[in-house]
Design a protein around this motif. Structure first.
Motif, PDB file in Angstrom:
ATOM      1  N   SER A   1     -52.212 -22.408  -1.478  1.00 47.19           N
ATOM      2  CA  SER A   1     -52.664 -23.786  -1.642  1.00 47.19           C
ATOM      3  C   SER A   1     -53.383 -24.237  -0.374  1.00 47.19           C
ATOM      4  N   ALA A   2     -53.945 -25.411  -0.416  1.00 50.13           N
ATOM      5  CA  ALA A   2     -54.643 -25.954   0.749  1.00 50.13           C
ATOM      6  C   ALA A   2     -53.660 -26.169   1.897  1.00 50.13           C
ATOM      7  N   ALA A   3     -52.428 -26.572   1.560  1.00 50.32           N
ATOM      8  CA  ALA A   3     -51.416 -26.767   2.607  1.00 50.32           C
ATOM      9  C   ALA A   3     -51.036 -25.436   3.244  1.00 50.32           C
ATOM     10  N   ASP A   4     -50.921 -24.371   2.433  1.00 51.91           N
ATOM     11  CA  ASP A   4     -50.623 -23.045   2.984  1.00 51.91           C
ATOM     12  C   ASP A   4     -51.729 -22.578   3.917  1.00 51.91           C
ATOM     13  N   THR A   5     -52.975 -22.817   3.514  1.00 46.78           N
ATOM     14  CA  THR A   5     -54.107 -22.415   4.341  1.00 46.78           C
ATOM     15  C   THR A   5     -54.120 -23.176   5.657  1.00 46.78           C
ATOM     16  N   ALA A   6     -53.900 -24.493   5.584  1.00 44.81           N
ATOM     17  CA  ALA A   6     -53.911 -25.303   6.811  1.00 44.81           C
ATOM     18  C   ALA A   6     -52.771 -24.909   7.742  1.00 44.81           C
ATOM     19  N   ASN A   7     -51.602 -24.675   7.191  1.00 47.02           N
ATOM     20  CA  ASN A   7     -50.457 -24.281   8.022  1.00 47.02           C
ATOM     21  C   ASN A   7     -50.683 -22.914   8.661  1.00 47.02           C
ATOM     22  N   ALA A   8     -51.246 -21.964   7.910  1.00 46.08           N
ATOM     23  CA  ALA A   8     -51.497 -20.637   8.461  1.00 46.08           C
ATOM     24  C   ALA A   8     -52.542 -20.698   9.567  1.00 46.08           C
TER      25      ALA A   8
ATOM     26  N   GLY B   1     -52.371 -19.863  13.587  1.00 46.26           N
ATOM     27  CA  GLY B   1     -53.198 -18.746  14.002  1.00 46.26           C
ATOM     28  C   GLY B   1     -52.979 -17.504  13.173  1.00 46.26           C
ATOM     29  N   GLU B   2     -52.517 -17.669  11.962  1.00 49.44           N
ATOM     30  CA  GLU B   2     -52.251 -16.534  11.091  1.00 49.44           C
ATOM     31  C   GLU B   2     -53.297 -16.457   9.996  1.00 49.44           C
ATOM     32  N   SER B   3     -53.396 -15.289   9.396  1.00 50.44           N
ATOM     33  CA  SER B   3     -54.288 -15.112   8.261  1.00 50.44           C
ATOM     34  C   SER B   3     -53.647 -15.739   7.031  1.00 50.44           C
ATOM     35  N   VAL B   4     -54.477 -16.212   6.135  1.00 49.54           N
ATOM     36  CA  VAL B   4     -53.960 -16.801   4.901  1.00 49.54           C
ATOM     37  C   VAL B   4     -53.506 -15.708   3.943  1.00 49.54           C
TER      38      VAL B   4
ATOM     39  N   GLU C   1     -50.605 -12.187   9.516  1.00 47.67           N
ATOM     40  CA  GLU C   1     -50.952 -11.474  10.735  1.00 47.67           C
ATOM     41  C   GLU C   1     -51.619 -12.452  11.689  1.00 47.67           C
ATOM     42  N   ARG C   2     -51.542 -12.150  12.920  1.00 49.92           N
ATOM     43  CA  ARG C   2     -52.172 -12.988  13.928  1.00 49.92           C
ATOM     44  C   ARG C   2     -53.679 -12.776  13.894  1.00 49.92           C
ATOM     45  N   ILE C   3     -54.426 -13.852  13.862  1.00 48.24           N
ATOM     46  CA  ILE C   3     -55.873 -13.753  13.986  1.00 48.24           C
ATOM     47  C   ILE C   3     -56.237 -13.705  15.466  1.00 48.24           C
ATOM     48  N   ARG C   4     -55.639 -14.622  16.203  1.00 53.02           N
ATOM     49  CA  ARG C   4     -55.908 -14.666  17.632  1.00 53.02           C
ATOM     50  C   ARG C   4     -54.816 -13.906  18.354  1.00 53.02           C
ATOM     51  N   GLY C   5     -55.133 -12.758  18.832  1.00 59.22           N
ATOM     52  CA  GLY C   5     -54.185 -11.953  19.589  1.00 59.22           C
ATOM     53  C   GLY C   5     -54.730 -11.742  20.988  1.00 59.22           C
ATOM     54  N   SER C   6     -53.949 -11.186  21.818  1.00 58.80           N
ATOM     55  CA  SER C   6     -54.444 -10.910  23.166  1.00 58.80           C
ATOM     56  C   SER C   6     -55.359  -9.697  23.123  1.00 58.80           C
ATOM     57  N   ALA C   7     -56.261  -9.612  24.061  1.00 59.31           N
ATOM     58  CA  ALA C   7     -57.241  -8.536  24.092  1.00 59.31           C
ATOM     59  C   ALA C   7     -56.580  -7.194  24.368  1.00 59.31           C
ATOM     60  N   ARG C   8     -55.424  -7.188  24.982  1.00 63.12           N
ATOM     61  CA  ARG C   8     -54.786  -5.906  25.296  1.00 63.12           C
ATOM     62  C   ARG C   8     -54.148  -5.260  24.065  1.00 63.12           C
TER      63      ARG C   8
END
Length: 113
Positions: free
Chosen positions: A75-82, A86-89, A93-100
């Protein structure tokens, strides 16, 4: 003894056929009364299925179970919360992770234009 058994089965078959005929005649009589009443009052006579809840759609049963097997869309709420976390809908999984964390690619600059 075999003859008596056959006669009993014949009588049971005749009783069943007569009861089936009576049921068909009653159904026809009820339908005729409905039709006549509609003609007398001038109102259209709707089919029995239409008066019992609308049109029957056999495809709806198949679609209900086919859709139940599919995973639900977020839902739109699930997308906004994810996105706020910083997670994928699609997968948590983390979208923004550290470069290492990434070792097999090198980051490239984004060019717009």
């Amino acid at each position: 003894m075999n003859f008596i058994f056959r006669v009993i089965l014949l009588l049971l078959g005749l009783v069943f056929a007569a009861s089936l005929a009576v049921a068909v005649m009653l159904l026809a009589a009820v339908w005729g009364v409905r039709y006549a009443w509609g003609r007398i009052t001038g109102k259209p006579v709707t089919p029995w299925m239409a008066s019992m809840g609308g049109r029957f759609n056999p495809r709806s049963g198949f679609e209900r179970f086919r859709n139940a097997a599919r995973p639900g869309e977020p839902s739109a709420a699930d997308t906004a919360n994810a996105r706020a976390r910083g997670e994928s809908v699609v997968r948590p999984e983390r979208i923004r992770g550290s470069a290492r964390d990434v070792t097999d690619v090198s980051p490239k600059s984004v060019s717009r234009g």
